[in-house]
Design a protein around this motif. Structure first.
Motif, PDB file in Angstrom:
ATOM      1  N   ALA A  47       0.718  -0.939  -0.283  1.00 32.14           N
ATOM      2  CA  ALA A  47      -0.129  -0.026   0.239  1.00 32.14           C
ATOM      3  C   ALA A  47       0.641   0.659  -0.007  1.00 32.14           C
ATOM      4  CB  ALA A  47      -0.989  -0.184   0.966  1.00 32.14           C
ATOM      5  N   ILE A  48       2.186   1.198   0.810  1.00 28.76           N
ATOM      6  CA  ILE A  48       2.683   2.174   1.243  1.00 28.76           C
ATOM      7  C   ILE A  48       3.632   2.581  -0.740  1.00 28.76           C
ATOM      8  CG2 ILE A  48       5.006   3.460   1.867  1.00 28.76           C
ATOM      9  CD1 ILE A  48       3.698   1.942   4.024  1.00 28.76           C
ATOM     10  N   ASP A  49       4.324   1.725  -0.783  1.00 26.13           N
ATOM     11  CA  ASP A  49       3.876   1.671  -2.823  1.00 26.13           C
ATOM     12  C   ASP A  49       3.442   2.094  -3.708  1.00 26.13           C
ATOM     13  OD1 ASP A  49       6.454   0.855  -4.559  1.00 26.13           O
ATOM     14  OD2 ASP A  49       5.242  -0.458  -5.038  1.00 26.13           O
ATOM     15  N   GLN A  50       2.246   1.590  -3.715  1.00 21.13           N
ATOM     16  CA  GLN A  50       1.721   2.467  -4.457  1.00 21.13           C
ATOM     17  C   GLN A  50       0.781   3.964  -3.894  1.00 21.13           C
ATOM     18  OE1 GLN A  50      -4.107   2.273  -4.236  1.00 21.13           O
ATOM     19  NE2 GLN A  50      -2.591   0.219  -3.905  1.00 21.13           N
ATOM     20  N   LEU A  51       0.961   4.787  -3.180  1.00 23.47           N
ATOM     21  CA  LEU A  51       0.649   5.859  -3.236  1.00 23.47           C
ATOM     22  C   LEU A  51       1.878   6.631  -2.990  1.00 23.47           C
ATOM     23  CD1 LEU A  51      -0.573   5.821   0.752  1.00 23.47           C
ATOM     24  CD2 LEU A  51      -2.025   6.041  -0.934  1.00 23.47           C
ATOM     25  N   ASN A  52       3.514   5.724  -3.160  1.00 20.43           N
ATOM     26  CA  ASN A  52       4.441   5.837  -3.695  1.00 20.43           C
ATOM     27  C   ASN A  52       4.306   6.644  -5.088  1.00 20.43           C
ATOM     28  OD1 ASN A  52       6.038   7.641  -0.860  1.00 20.43           O
ATOM     29  ND2 ASN A  52       6.181   5.625  -0.654  1.00 20.43           N
ATOM     30  N   ARG A  53       3.254   5.870  -6.178  1.00 22.61           N
ATOM     31  CA  ARG A  53       3.526   5.788  -7.391  1.00 22.61           C
ATOM     32  C   ARG A  53       2.688   7.508  -7.231  1.00 22.61           C
ATOM     33  NH1 ARG A  53       4.278   0.347  -9.518  1.00 22.61           N
ATOM     34  NH2 ARG A  53       4.934  -1.110  -8.043  1.00 22.61           N
ATOM     35  N   PHE A  54       1.823   7.951  -6.997  1.00 24.43           N
ATOM     36  CA  PHE A  54       0.678   8.720  -7.059  1.00 24.43           C
ATOM     37  C   PHE A  54       2.146  10.120  -7.234  1.00 24.43           C
ATOM     38  CE2 PHE A  54      -2.178   6.507  -6.077  1.00 24.43           C
ATOM     39  CZ  PHE A  54      -3.258   6.325  -6.872  1.00 24.43           C
ATOM     40  N   ASP A  55       1.651  11.277  -8.065  1.00 28.60           N
ATOM     41  CA  ASP A  55       2.516  12.397  -8.158  1.00 28.60           C
ATOM     42  C   ASP A  55       2.564  13.159  -6.800  1.00 28.60           C
ATOM     43  OD1 ASP A  55       3.352  12.830 -10.948  1.00 28.60           O
ATOM     44  OD2 ASP A  55       1.250  11.907 -10.559  1.00 28.60           O
ATOM     45  N   SER A  56       1.077  13.025  -6.054  1.00 29.01           N
ATOM     46  CA  SER A  56       0.871  13.968  -4.324  1.00 29.01           C
ATOM     47  C   SER A  56       0.136  12.433  -3.361  1.00 29.01           C
ATOM     48  CB  SER A  56       0.038  14.612  -4.644  1.00 29.01           C
ATOM     49  OG  SER A  56      -0.497  14.989  -5.324  1.00 29.01           O
ATOM     50  N   ILE A  74      -3.233  13.649  -0.924  1.00 27.68           N
ATOM     51  CA  ILE A  74      -4.160  14.216  -0.481  1.00 27.68           C
ATOM     52  C   ILE A  74      -4.530  14.083   0.272  1.00 27.68           C
ATOM     53  CG2 ILE A  74      -5.451  16.163  -0.775  1.00 27.68           C
ATOM     54  CD1 ILE A  74      -5.517  15.305  -3.552  1.00 27.68           C
ATOM     55  N   ALA A  75      -3.758  14.095   1.543  1.00 29.75           N
ATOM     56  CA  ALA A  75      -4.450  13.992   3.539  1.00 29.75           C
ATOM     57  C   ALA A  75      -5.404  14.562   3.744  1.00 29.75           C
ATOM     58  CB  ALA A  75      -2.990  13.378   4.026  1.00 29.75           C
ATOM     59  N   GLY A  76      -6.076  14.111   4.270  1.00 33.09           N
ATOM     60  CA  GLY A  76      -7.961  14.945   4.293  1.00 33.09           C
ATOM     61  C   GLY A  76      -7.655  15.393   6.071  1.00 33.09           C
ATOM     62  N   SER A  77      -6.389  14.968   6.441  1.00 32.53           N
ATOM     63  CA  SER A  77      -6.876  15.239   8.268  1.00 32.53           C
ATOM     64  C   SER A  77      -4.814  15.764   8.609  1.00 32.53           C
ATOM     65  CB  SER A  77      -7.112  14.853   9.513  1.00 32.53           C
ATOM     66  OG  SER A  77      -6.474  13.452   8.951  1.00 32.53           O
ATOM     67  N   ALA A  78      -4.726  17.235   9.476  1.00 32.56           N
ATOM     68  CA  ALA A  78      -3.141  16.608  10.114  1.00 32.56           C
ATOM     69  C   ALA A  78      -2.725  15.716  10.471  1.00 32.56           C
ATOM     70  CB  ALA A  78      -3.134  17.691  10.925  1.00 32.56           C
ATOM     71  N   ASN A 119      -3.250  12.453   9.780  1.00 36.25           N
ATOM     72  CA  ASN A 119      -3.143  11.275   8.543  1.00 36.25           C
ATOM     73  C   ASN A 119      -2.615  11.900   7.895  1.00 36.25           C
ATOM     74  OD1 ASN A 119      -6.344  10.820   6.558  1.00 36.25           O
ATOM     75  ND2 ASN A 119      -5.926   9.832   8.954  1.00 36.25           N
ATOM     76  N   GLY A 120      -1.754  13.013   7.540  1.00 38.92           N
ATOM     77  CA  GLY A 120      -0.613  13.421   6.866  1.00 38.92           C
ATOM     78  C   GLY A 120       0.611  13.201   7.636  1.00 38.92           C
ATOM     79  N   ALA A 121       0.722  13.241   8.748  1.00 43.56           N
ATOM     80  CA  ALA A 121       1.345  13.088   9.275  1.00 43.56           C
ATOM     81  C   ALA A 121       2.223  11.498   9.922  1.00 43.56           C
ATOM     82  CB  ALA A 121       1.767  13.448  11.063  1.00 43.56           C
ATOM     83  N   HIS A 122       0.937  10.761   9.719  1.00 43.33           N
ATOM     84  CA  HIS A 122       1.247   9.019   9.527  1.00 43.33           C
ATOM     85  C   HIS A 122       1.772   8.923   8.751  1.00 43.33           C
ATOM     86  CE1 HIS A 122       0.873   5.220  11.821  1.00 43.33           C
ATOM     87  NE2 HIS A 122       0.545   5.145  10.600  1.00 43.33           N
ATOM     88  N   LEU A 123       1.229   9.378   7.180  1.00 43.60           N
ATOM     89  CA  LEU A 123       2.125   9.043   5.728  1.00 43.60           C
ATOM     90  C   LEU A 123       2.949   9.369   6.162  1.00 43.60           C
ATOM     91  CD1 LEU A 123      -1.393  10.069   4.099  1.00 43.60           C
ATOM     92  CD2 LEU A 123      -0.792   7.693   4.879  1.00 43.60           C
ATOM     93  N   ARG A 124       3.358  10.272   6.647  1.00 48.23           N
ATOM     94  CA  ARG A 124       4.802  10.613   6.816  1.00 48.23           C
ATOM     95  C   ARG A 124       5.698  10.048   7.095  1.00 48.23           C
ATOM     96  NH1 ARG A 124       2.472  15.934   7.388  1.00 48.23           N
ATOM     97  NH2 ARG A 124       1.903  16.778   5.709  1.00 48.23           N
ATOM     98  N   ASP A 125       5.370   9.812   8.390  1.00 49.81           N
ATOM     99  CA  ASP A 125       6.370   8.811   9.248  1.00 49.81           C
ATOM    100  C   ASP A 125       5.895   7.490   8.228  1.00 49.81           C
ATOM    101  OD1 ASP A 125       6.559  10.575  11.210  1.00 49.81           O
ATOM    102  OD2 ASP A 125       4.766   9.379  12.524  1.00 49.81           O
ATOM    103  N   LEU A 126       5.492   6.756   7.752  1.00 52.35           N
ATOM    104  CA  LEU A 126       5.222   5.403   6.835  1.00 52.35           C
ATOM    105  C   LEU A 126       6.518   5.958   6.276  1.00 52.35           C
ATOM    106  CD1 LEU A 126       1.240   4.428   7.434  1.00 52.35           C
ATOM    107  CD2 LEU A 126       3.047   2.955   8.649  1.00 52.35           C
TER     108      LEU A 126
END
Length: 400
Positions: free
Chosen positions: A121-130, A132-136, A138-145
């Motif tokens: 799933a992380i690899d799939q998300l990293n294939r996107f150009d960006s 967009i996290a719906g909350s701070a 969510n965004g912080a957790h994705l960066r940590d991953l």
């Protein structure tokens, strides 16, 4: 420049993703772009001007369907950017064609409430150009991953509809408590029910106004709420397997005449209903986004009690809303890390907050009106424009 921008999930008026997609489509038209709807719209209620703005997109749908059908089961290659919808573990949201669709740029819009993501799933998300996290959070957790190119961009409210205005007095002098959101364990309607039952024993003029709907009565969240330790949910489903809110509440000690269970209402028709209420409560255990319904009650100037966890913090950190600060870990967290960030609100704290509003309605109303003024900066118009700027989806022609 190609005017098209793809939206790879279903737009509509009666569910969160649908409202987001509809507002995104309207925002694109303001930039002179053509929202290209890869999925057929769901139930959609538009006013006359909105219908005019989206008519080119609707008119293009048959041609788009024809082009997609020619691809068979192969890839759908678009000569324009596409925005995709994702949820827990990067799962699809209301967009069956999304995995096959590739644009000149591809952006993932994600809201999640479970924190575990597989390496795939992380690899799939990293294939996107960006992403967009719906909350701070969510965004912080994705960066940590290790997810790259994450943009925090929260939802908005339709400020032309969701704003303070006079009441119509349709509930008379009853003390009306509003609760909205898909009925499931995560949204905490069992906590609402337990708190209202206790409060109603003190005040027989109290009425609970619910907008609880769930198109998936067999979903895990419904099973979980029926196993609630806080409120006996064993009878949430009727003999036909349908959710029956008034029956559930009545069988568990809440008088039927103290409950108004609203039918499913298009988003644009909710404001005059919610304005009649004295307070709104959202003891949600987790929100991947900011909780669209809570944003709307706040924008209407209704005093709103929000659990101080996850996506709600994007509002509470802006000093918008009244915080339910007593948050304990949910029992599931002891055996499943997915629930580590979830919070369980205290029934006693909610009852005392309701009591405070009941006894000081005008004072709470004044504070709530200040919250509504702060919500003006979070209109859909501004939030979608901010998103478009992040994604570099520029204007072609001014909106006419």
């Amino acid at each position: 420049m190609n005017p098209h921008v793809g939206i790879a999930w279903q737009i509509g008026s009666t569910f969160g993703w649908g409202v987001y997609g509809t507002q995104l489509a309207l925002g694109l038209t303001r930039r002179g772009r053509l929202p290209t709807l890869l999925e057929s719209p769901g139930p959609l209620t538009l006013d006359g001007l909105e219908a005019v703005r989206l008519k080119p997109a609707m008119d293009f749908r048959p041609r788009l369907v024809e082009l997609i059908q020619k691809q068979g089961e192969g890839p759908i290659i678009c000569q324009f950017p596409v925005i995709h919808a994702r949820g827990n573990n990067a799962e699809l949201q209301f967009g069956r064609l999304s995995p096959r669709t590739r644009g000149t740029a591809n952006h993932a819009c994600i809201f999640f409430d479970r924190t575990t993501f597989s390496p795939e799933a992380i690899d799939q998300l990293n294939r996107f150009d960006s992403v967009i996290a719906g909350s701070a959070w969510n965004g912080a957790h994705l960066r940590d991953l290790g997810v790259r190119n994450v943009i925090d961009n929260i939802q908005g409210i339709d400020a032309s509809r969701f704003h303070p205005a006079p009441r119509r007095g349709l509930l008379g002098d009853r003390f009306a408590i509003f609760s909205g959101g898909k009925i499931e364990h995560r949204k905490g309607q069992d906590i609402v029910a337990a708190a209202f039952r206790a409060f109603r024993q003190r005040h027989d003029d109290a009425v609970l106004v619910t907008s609880w709907h769930n198109a998936w009565p067999k979903a895990e969240g419904v099973r979980q709420i029926m196993a609630s330790r806080i409120f006996d949910g064993a009878n949430l489903l009727d003999a036909e397997g349908r959710i029956n809110v008034r029956r559930w509440l009545s069988l568990n000690g809440v008088p039927e005449d103290s409950v108004i269970a609203l039918p499913e209402i298009p988003n644009a028709l909710l404001p005059p209903v919610i304005r009649e209420c004295d307070v709104a409560i959202f003891p949600n255990r987790c929100e991947g986004g900011t909780n669209l319904v809570a944003m709307e009650t706040l924008a209407l100037g209704v005093p709103s009690l929000l659990s101080a966890n996850t996506g709600h913090m994007d509002l509470l950190d802006r000093q918008i809303g009244f915080a339910l600060v007593d948050q304990t870990p949910v029992p599931e967290a002891s055996s499943n890390p997915d629930y580590d960030v979830w919070g369980e609100s205290s029934v006693d704290e909610i009852v005392e907050r309701l009591e405070a509003v009941y006894r000081n309605r005008e004072a709470f109303r004044e504070v709530a009106l200040s919250h509504a003024r702060l919500m003006e900066d979070l209109s859909w118009t501004r939030q979608i424009d901010r998103l478009m700027d992040h994604l570099d989806i520029t204007d072609i022609t001014p909106a006419r």
